[in-house]
Each structure stands twice: as structure tokens, then as C-alpha cells.
Motif scaffolding. Structure first.
Motif, PDB file in Angstrom:
ATOM      1  N   LEU A 192     -14.403  97.334  -6.898  1.00 10.74           N
ATOM      2  CA  LEU A 192     -15.046  96.025  -6.762  1.00 10.74           C
ATOM      3  C   LEU A 192     -16.369  96.111  -6.015  1.00 10.74           C
TER       4      LEU A 192
ATOM      5  N   VAL B 217     -13.803  90.780 -13.666  1.00 13.13           N
ATOM      6  CA  VAL B 217     -13.798  91.073 -12.226  1.00 13.13           C
ATOM      7  C   VAL B 217     -12.742  90.227 -11.518  1.00 13.13           C
TER       8      VAL B 217
ATOM      9  N   LEU C 170     -22.242  92.244 -11.088  1.00  9.47           N
ATOM     10  CA  LEU C 170     -22.069  90.881 -11.582  1.00  9.47           C
ATOM     11  C   LEU C 170     -23.142  89.954 -11.015  1.00  9.47           C
TER      12      LEU C 170
ATOM     13  N   THR D  90     -16.908 102.924 -12.210  1.00 12.00           N
ATOM     14  CA  THR D  90     -17.465 101.610 -12.552  1.00 12.00           C
ATOM     15  C   THR D  90     -18.975 101.700 -12.752  1.00 12.00           C
TER      16      THR D  90
ATOM     17  N   PHE E 231      -9.356  94.242 -16.640  1.00 13.18           N
ATOM     18  CA  PHE E 231     -10.766  93.867 -16.779  1.00 13.18           C
ATOM     19  C   PHE E 231     -11.108  93.603 -18.247  1.00 13.18           C
TER      20      PHE E 231
ATOM     21  N   TRP F  52     -18.537  96.555  -8.888  1.00 11.80           N
ATOM     22  CA  TRP F  52     -18.506  95.426  -9.819  1.00 11.80           C
ATOM     23  C   TRP F  52     -19.171  94.180  -9.253  1.00 11.80           C
TER      24      TRP F  52
END
Length: 222
Positions: A144, A127, A151, A206, A100, A147
């Protein structure tokens, strides 16, 4: 926060993130992860190797050390963090977080600072690196799942401060949503249906890292 304070905080928020800001991000990430290390380990003990908190705490503490003194460009800050996490964080998380930050560094090359558009591009690249390396997708109960919503919030933001506050909230919501998911990747996937009912530790770390950057831009961290 009253209206005057909110206006003042907004006016003080940087228009772009320089190397010192990114180093402050890592310091704040280290603080938050250290505070929540036991929680991260408890989450990992339910569906993983019971070492995520210890590993992330060690890796980020080492990353803080390599950023003293602070390098003079965002690219070098991010690259140093990446290589340190790869070397010092065990399991899958080290390579994933390392990838990342390496992808972020590549997009930041030649820049003295990252405005919102540049930050979005850097996080998109980061990502994308996690997706490529981990071969996971949304709903697989991985980092994820924090993430991706973070995002999406960054992409729709109007300025750094507002975008990062929204991204932190989205990452927190994504973290919470992993509780009802069945793990499809990593050691947790071996548990099958038994992985349901547990929050993913990678999504949790995260969310802390995204919150740390929001704190820096909001002036809540040095």
C-alpha cells in the motif's frame, strides 16, 4: 526525447484502455517481474519468506497464458488475472493482488474501455480491496505504501499518459520510502525494529506493475 518526439508520443497515447491494452499491461508486468524476480526474492529473504520473486513470476506467467486469446472486455481480462493470481501466487500476495484485480473488474463491468476517470475508479476500488483484506494503512511497510501515492497521482492527472507516468514515479518513491519504515503487518512485523533498513518486497512488485501500465500507455511495450 526531443519536443517533436514528446508531442508524437502524447498524440499516440490512448484516451482509454481496452481489453487488449490491459492484456498488454499483464504481459509487461510479467516481463518486468521476471527481470527483477531475483531482486524481489532477495528483498523478501531479509524480512519475509524469501519467495516473493518466485511466486510473482509464476503467477504473472500463468496470467499471461490465460489471456491468450485476449478476452473481449476489460472486466473479463481483469477477472481472469485475479483468479489466476489467487490460485498461483503463494503467501499473502496472491489474495491481495487477486482482490485488487477483482475489485478493478467489478468497477469495469459493462465498459469497453477505461478512460482516466474510469481507471482511477477501478484502481481506487482495487486499493480499497487491499486495505480491507490486509487491514493495513499507509506507513505499515506494505504494498500500500506504493499503491497509495500511485493512486494520488492518478487522481490529479490530466490524461492517461501523464497520469500514469506520474503514478509510476510516485510508486517508485513509495517503494523507496519503505526502507525507513518499521513493518507493522505480516511476517516482517515479527522483526520489529530489525525490519527498518529493508525495502518492502510487496511495494517493490507494486512499483513494477504500475510502471508496466505506464510503459504500455507510453508505447514502450507491446
Amino acid at each position: 526525447m526531443n519536443a517533436a518526439s514528446a508531442t508524437n508520443a502524447t498524440s499516440m497515447a490512448p484516451a482509454e484502455l481496452n481489453a487488449a491494452d490491459l492484456a498488454a499491461w499483464i504481459r509487461r508486468s510479467n516481463e518486468l517481474v521476471a527481470e527483477h524476480a531475483d531482486e524481489l526474492t532477495r528483498l523478501d529473504s531479509a524480512i519475509g519468506d524469501a519467495d516473493h520473486g518466485v511466486n510473482m513470476k509464476r503467477g504473472l506467467a500463468s496470467a499471461v497464458e490465460v489471456l491468450d486469446p485476449v478476452p473481449d472486455s476489460p472486466e473479463v481480462v481483469l477477472k481472469k488475472v485475479a483468479m489466476t493470481l489467487i490460485a498461483r501466487v503463494g503467501g499473502a500476495s496472491g489474495p491481495l493482488y487477486g482482490t485488487f484485480f477483482l475489485r478493478m473488474a467489478a468497477v469495469s463491468a459493462g465498459r469497453r474501455g477505461l478512460d482516466l476517470d474510469a481507471l482511477v475508479a477501478a484502481v481506487e476500488a482495487g486499493v480499497g480491496g487491499i486495505v480491507q483484506r490486509g487491514r493495513a494503512e499507509a506507513g505499515d511497510k506494505t504494498m500500500l505504501d506504493a499503491w497509495f501515492p500511485a493512486l494520488d497521482s492518478l487522481r490529479s492527472g490530466a490524461d492517461l499518459r501523464a497520469a500514469l507516468q506520474a503514478a509510476a514515479a510516485a510508486a517508485d518513491a513509495g517503494r523507496a520510502a519503505t526502507e525507513s519504515m518499521r513493518a507493522m503487518k505480516g511476517r516482517a512485523s515479527y522483526l520489529g525494529e530489525r525490519s527498518i533498513g529493508h525495502i518492502d518486497p510487496g511495494a517493490s512488485s507494486t512499483a513494477l506493475i504500475v510502471r508496466a501500465l505506464a510503459d504500455v500507455v507510453d508505447g514502450c511495450a507491446s
